[in-house]
Design a protein around this motif. Structure first.
Motif: not given
Lengths: 669, 669
Positions: B169-180, B652-669
Motif C-alpha cells: 500500500k505504501a511506497k514510503n514509511v515515515l515512522f516518528f517515535i516520541g520517546d516516552g 508488536i502489532d505496529i510492526f505487522f501493520k507497517i510490514a503489511d503496508a510495505l508487503a514485506l511478508g514472504r510466504t511459501s505454502r
C-alpha cells in the motif's frame, strides 16, 4: 473566590461574603467576560439547530482596582444586536420577536491575586444586566452578537449554528461515563484483570474491542481543569462552561438559578422524539453527572433543586425564569442519594419524595431484589443507599464492609446490604426503556460508573479500578443483552469519561518486604521498576509468585482479578495528592482516607497504611484529596453512528455527534 | 539482578557478579522461562512470514532453592521438535534441514527476593543449551514447538505465522517515535502552544489532525514496565522482549551477543525491497531507539557494537553467530553521540569512525550548516554533538545554554553551537532518501524525538514539552514537504511512543506568590485547582494575566508558546519521582538535575529550585530520576495503510501493520 449579592437600584455595595477557597491561582473577574461588557452565550459558542438557550448581558463597573471605571456606576443603556449572514445587526428584541426585559442590578467582589487575598483587599464590581429567556436559532451558519456599552465599547460574540444531520442513524443511545477514567487507569485495570502470557493478553477489556476510538479534550471555558458538573454540561449540551455549573453559563449574580440556561441532549430527545429516558449512576442521584441531564443551576450542590427537576421541570423549580422544556420525568432513575427522598433535611421541603414519585406513577424500588422483581412496564425510581452506592470490591470481595454503614435507602438507619451494581441497574434499565418504547421512538440512557472518580479522589486506586472493571463488565453484558433482545444493531454505544485524575503505574512493590522494613527510605526500596516491575500478581492465586506459568483463569469470574491483595502489588502514583502514607496494599476495611484535617490543614492520616512510608504531597494544605487533571480522555463507541467518534476533538463535540446520530437538530432556512 | 558466567564442561560455578540494582521486586530466574526447560522464541510468539530468527533452548538445573533438581546437573539429552498443521512433531534439524548444534554450558545466579538479597543468599543455576541460527517460517498458520527434557518434562511453545498482506500500500514509511510521549503530555503541550478562546482551540496539534488514532500496549515480555530498547524491539520486530534487549530474546548466558536474534523491519525492508533507509534521532545515535533498527544484543549499552552494526553487519560484529542480514549501511544516519566516532575511548577500537564511514562512501556532516549544504545524492552520516543533541528550548529560546558544553562533534572540546533540530534533520533526510530512491522501491525512515523521554527522566517537563512540540512541528513540516515533492500520497506516516512516564497537569501555579512564601506548606498553597487553575499563561505576552482576551498569536511562530516562563505556570506532577524541590518555573540555565547522590542514596538537589518547596518522592534511594510507566500510548497515522492503525492493540502489532503496508511478508505454502 467570588461572592455575589443582589442589590436594588443603588450601586452601593450591600453585602460581601467570601467562599472558602484557601488555595487559588488565577482570580478572574468573570472568566467568560474579559472586558467590562459580558455576553452569554459567549464568543465561540456553537449550537445545535433549534436548541433552546437564554441570553444574559452584563455591564461591569469595578469600583476599585486597575479596571475601575464610570465611578463604579454601570451603564444601563447598553444595546445588544444580532447579525446573521449579510443583513444588518438587529436589536435582540426584534431579532427574536420578544419583549425587552428590565434591568437587573447587583454587586460582587473578587480578589485580584493571592497577595490581595492575604491582604484582604478585594475588588468590588457593580453590575447592570438584562436577560432574555428560552430562545433558539434554527438557521445553520455564522452569527455575530454585539453588545455596545459605555458610549461605544463593544463586546462581540461569534456564534455558529452547526449544520445538523438530517438522517437518524441510531434508534437508541447508551451513553456510559466512567467518571474520572483515564487511559492510564484502563491500562492498569487490564493489567490486573486480564491474563497475559509472554506479553500477549489472552483476553481484552470490552473497551479495547469497540469499533471506534477517539480522544476528547475536557478543559473548562475559563480554566483548564474541569469538575464533573461543568464537563457533563459540555457532553450533554455542547457548551463549555465553568466549574460547578449545570447547563448554564455562569453569570456574576448571587442567584444560582438565574444564570443563562441551555437545553440538554435529554431535553431535546424528550421534546423532539419523546423516547424513553434512563439515568443510572453509582453516585447519589443528585450528583453532577446524572443531574446534568436535567438540571439547570450555577451550583451543583443544590441537590433538592436537582431531584425536583427530575420530577417536575426547571420552570417549576423557579417560576421566575421561563424554561419551557424539561426531562419530563425520566422513565428510569437508578442510583444512591436516598437522603434526598426519605422525609428529612435533605428532601424537598422535608417531604417524602419517594411518595411524590409514586404519585406521578413511578414504581419505587429500594434493593436489588426489588429491582429485579419489579415490572419493566412502569417508570421506575430505584434508590439503593444513602450517599454513593457501595463499591464493587466491597459488594463482591470484602462484603463485611457493607455492614455498619447505616445507609439503608429507607432512612431507618439499618445497612443497605442488598445493593445492585452498575451492571444490574443498567441491564434492568434497558428492559424498562425497551418495554416503554411503544413505537419506534427508541431510548436514551446515561449510565455512570461514578466511583472511579470518587475512589481516585480518595487515592484508593484499587477500589477505583474495581469500579472501572465493573463498568467494562457492564458494557460487555449490555452488548450481550442488546444482542439477545435484537436491539444491538439499533443502538449507538458511547463510552467516555468527563475528566482525568493524574494516575499511573510505575512499578511493582514487594509489600511483604516493604512492611518488614523500619525506615521510610528502605520501604521505598521495595518498589521494582522496569524489568523488576515483574508480572501481574493479580492474575495468580494468593501467595503465588507471578510468572508466566502461575497465571490462573477466571477464579473471580473472567475479567476481574483472581487475587486483589497480592504480595507483589502494582505501585502507582498520582499527578498530585495530599500528604499520605503509602504501602501499595489493598484497603481491606473499606475506602481509604488518605489525609485528615489538623490545625495546619490536611496532613497524612496516621491510621492509613501505618506500616507504609510517609509520602508528602504537593497540594495545598486545604486539600485532603486527590484532584482532577488535564489529560485528554478516551472515547470508545460501537453501533450506528459510531464512526463519528474517531479521532481527536473537543468534549462539546460528543453532544453534537450524539445529537446527529439521533437527528435532533431542527432547522428552518 | 542476574549475573552470568560462561563455563566449560563442568557444572561447578566459576564466577558470579551481581549487577547493581538496589531496589527490585520480582526476581525471576528467567522471565520467559517459568519452567526448567526454556524455548526461544517463547510461547505466544508471532512471526511475519519469512522473518529470520534464531532458536535457543536451555535446560536449567538449580543447585539450591525450591526448584533445586537433578543435583544441579542439567540434562544435556533434551530434544526439540516442531509441528505444523496435522503432521507429526519433527526434530528441529529435520524440520529446518540444518545440522545439529553442540551443547553449550554455563551458570548464572539470581536472588529469590529482596530478603534473600539482603541476606546474600543467591540461587545458583547450571544450564545446558543449544542454539540454531537464522531460520524462518514462511507458511502462515499455527505451530507447536516442543522441548522434552529431564526424562519427559515438556515445554511447549505455540507460535503463529500471521497471514501477510499481499498488496503493497505504501511506497514510503515515515515512522516518528516520541520517546516516552503520553497523551497527558500531548494535552499539556496543546495547552501551552495553542490558543484557546472560551474553551475552543483556535489551532490544533498536527497529531490531533491525523487520519487514524490508535492505542498500543507497551509492556515487556517478562515485566509490565518496559525500557526503550525492549519496546523498540517490539515496534521493529513484532516480538516482545526483556528490558535492555535489542532484537534478541534474553537468554541466561553471560555473552550478550549470543542471545537468539530476530529480524527487524529495517533489515526486512533492505533484504526484500532494497529501498533507502534513514535513521534520525535527537539522542546519541547508539541509543536504544535508533540502535534497535539494526543492532542485536542483550545489552543496549554496547554502543560500539551498535555503530559497528550500522556500518557492517551483526555477523561482522561477532562472526560466531551467523546472521545473514543487516541494515546494509543506512542511507541516512543523523543524531548525536560523536564520542562513538571521533578517535578515542568511545569509538570502535579507538579508530576514527567518521573516516570509516567516509571510506564506505558516506558524506559526513558535523553541523547544521554542513547538513543543509551537503548533496542529497550520497549516503550521509550527520553527527552534531557529543551525547544527546541540544533541546529545542535551549536552541531557540535560551541560546546561552549551548555555550560551555564542550560537546563539538569534532571532539576538539569546543561547543556544538550549530546543531540542527529534529525538523532540520528530518526534512534533509527526506531529500536524501528521495534522491537515493532510483526506481519505485521507496524509503523507510525512523525519526525520534528522544529527549521527550530524557527530559521527563530529569523531571524537566518544560523541556520535554518543547521536544514534543518540536516533534509535532516536524510532522507538520514533513507533511508539507512531502506534499511539495509529490510523495505525500505515497507515504504512510505513523507517530507513536515507545512507553510512558507518569505525568499530568493538575492546576496552575502563581509562581510569584510561591516564591514569596517562607514555608513549604504556604508555597504549596500557590497552586490553584479546578476553576482556579485559570487559563494558559503560555499563550499571552510576558507579564499579562491569562484571560480570554490577552491571548497572543504567533509571537514565537505558530505552534509554540508565546511565553515559556509565565507568572501563572501550569503545575504538573509525576507518577513517581525521586526527592526533589518544586517551584513550577522554567529551568532557565539548562536541563534540570532534580536529585543528587549522597551517602544515603539520592536526595533532592538543594540547588534545584531553591525558592521552591521540598517534595519527597516515592522511588527507592538508588533512583535519581523519574521512571517509565505503564499507560498505553497513542498512535497517530496518515496516508496509505493508515486505517490499520485505528483501535487498541499490542505494541508488536505496529510492526505487522507497517510490514503489511510495505508487503514485506514472504510466504511459501
Amino acid at each position: 473566590m467570588r461572592s455575589t449579592a443582589t442589590i436594588g437600584t443603588s450601586a452601593i455595595l450591600l453585602a460581601l461574603t467570601y467562599l472558602g477557597f484557601v488555595s487559588a491561582q488565577t482570580f478572574q473577574r468573570l472568566g467568560t467576560c474579559p472586558s467590562l461588557g459580558c455576553v452569554f452565550p459567549p464568543d465561540q459558542t456553537e449550537f445545535l439547530a433549534g436548541q433552546l438557550f437564554d441570553i444574559r448581558l452584563e455591564v461591569h463597573a469595578p469600583v476599585n482596582g486597575s479596571e475601575a471605571s464610570s465611578g463604579g456606576v454601570p451603564d444601563e443603556n447598553f444595546t445588544f444586536c444580532i447579525q446573521s449572514g449579510k443583513g444588518g445587526c438587529q436589536d435582540v428584541t426584534k431579532y427574536f420577536q420578544v419583549q425587552d426585559s428590565s434591568i437587573e442590578k447587583w454587586s460582587f467582589s473578587y480578589y485580584e491575586d493571592l497577595f490581595a487575598k492575604d491582604a484582604g483587599t478585594p475588588i468590588v464590581v457593580n453590575v447592570a444586566s438584562k436577560a432574555y429567556r428560552a430562545l433558539s436559532l434554527s438557521k445553520p451558519g455564522a452569527y455575530t452578537a454585539k453588545l455596545v456599552y459605555n458610549g461605544g465599547f463593544q463586546t462581540v460574540a461569534n456564534w455558529v449554528v452547526r449544520e445538523p444531520a438530517t438522517r437518524r442513524k441510531a434508534k437508541n443511545v447508551l451513553f456510559f461515563i466512567g467518571d474520572g477514567m483515564t487511559q492510564p487507569m484502563i491500562t492498569a485495570a487490564r493489567l490486573i484483570a486480564h491474563k497475559s502470557i509472554n506479553g500477549k493478553y489472552q483476553s481484552l477489556m470490552q473497551m479495547d474491542q469497540m469499533e471506534a476510538l477517539g480522544h476528547q479534550m475536557t478543559h473548562s471555558i475559563d480554566s483548564f481543569i474541569t469538575d464533573s458538573a461543568n464537563s457533563a454540561t459540555a457532553l450533554y449540551t455542547g457548551k463549555k462552561s465553568t466549574v460547578n455549573t449545570l447547563n448554564v453559563w455562569a453569570d456574576s449574580s448571587a442567584n444560582s438559578l438565574d444564570d443563562p440556561k441551555v437545553e440538554t441532549i435529554a431535553e431535546l430527545f424528550r421534546r423532539h422524539i419523546g423516547g424513553a429516558l434512563g439515568i443510572v449512576s453509582t453516585a447519589y442521584i443528585a450528583d453532577a453527572t446524572p443531574a446534568a441531564l436535567c438540571a439547570h443551576t450555577r451550583d451543583r450542590g443544590q441537590y433538592v433543586t436537582v431531584v425536583t427537576e427530575y420530577l417536575t421541570s426547571a420552570e417549576a423549580v423557579n417560576s421566575t425564569f421561563a424554561w419551557p422544556t424539561s426531562c419530563k420525568q425520566p422513565d428510569v432513575i437508578f442510583g444512591g442519594g436516598a437522603e434526598q427522598f426519605f422525609p428529612g433535611r435533605g428532601s424537598p421541603n422535608g417531604t417524602d419524595y419517594y411518595q411524590a414519585f409514586r404519585d406521578k406513577g413511578y414504581n419505587v424500588v429500594l434493593s436489588n431484589t426489588e429491582l429485579q422483581a419489579t415490572s419493566s412496564k412502569a417508570k421506575t425510581l430505584g434508590i439503593f443507599s444513602v450517599g454513593n452506592l457501595a463499591k464493587w470490591i466491597d459488594r463482591n470481595v470484602l462484603k463485611e464492609n457493607l455492614k455498619g454503614q447505616r445507609n439503608s435507602p429507607t432512612g431507618d438507619g439499618t445497612d443497605a446490604l442488598d445493593q445492585p451494581g452498575l451492571k444490574e441497574m443498567t441491564l434492568k434499565a434497558i428492559d424498562i426503556l425497551q418495554a416503554r418504547t411503544k413505537r419506534n421512538e427508541g431510548w436514551f440512557m446515561m449510565s455512570e460508573a461514578a466511583s472511579i472518580d470518587k475512589m481516585m479522589h480518595a487515592l484508593d486506586y484499587d477500589r477505583a479500578l474495581g469500579e472501572l472493571l465493573e463498568l467494562d463488565d457492564t458494557i460487555r453484558a449490555s452488548i450481550a443483552h442488546l444482542k439477545k433482545i435484537g436491539e444491538l444493531d439499533n443502538t449507538l454505544i458511547v463510552v467516555t469519561a468527563d475528566h482525568g485524575h493524574g494516575f499511573d503505574v510505575f512499578g511493582g512493590a514487594d509489600t511483604k518486604y516493604l512492611s518488614a522494613q523500619t525506615t521510610d527510605r528502605k520501604k521505598r526500596a521495595a518498589v521494582g521498576t522496569y524489568g523488576e516491575s515483574g508480572l501481574s500478581g493479580y492474575t495468580v492465586t494468593e501467595g503465588a509468585l507471578p510468572t508466566n506459568n502461575t497465571i490462573v483463569f477466571g477464579a473471580e469470574g473472567p475479567n476481574f482479578p483472581v487475587t486483589w491483595n497480592p504480595r507483589y502489588a502494582y505501585a502507582a502514583g498520582f499527578g498530585a495528592n495530599p500528604d499520605r502514607r503509602e504501602n501499595y496494599k489493598l484497603h481491606t476495611t473499606g475506602p481509604r482516607l488518605p489525609a485528615v484535617s489538623s490545625p495546619d490543614g490536611y496532613v497524612a492520616n496516621p491510621n492509613d497504611n501505618p506500616d507504609g512510608f510517609n509520602a508528602p504531597g504537593t497540594l495545598g494544605p486545604d486539600e485532603g484529596q486527590g484532584v482532577h487533571s488535564l489529560q485528554d480522555v478516551s472515547v470508545f463507541a460501537s453501533g450506528p453512528g459510531s464512526e463519528a467518534f474517531r479521532g481527536v476533538y473537543n468534549s462539546i463535540d460528543i453532544f453534537f455527534k450524539i445529537a446527529d446520530a439521533l437527528a435532533l437538530g431542527r432547522t428552518s432556512r
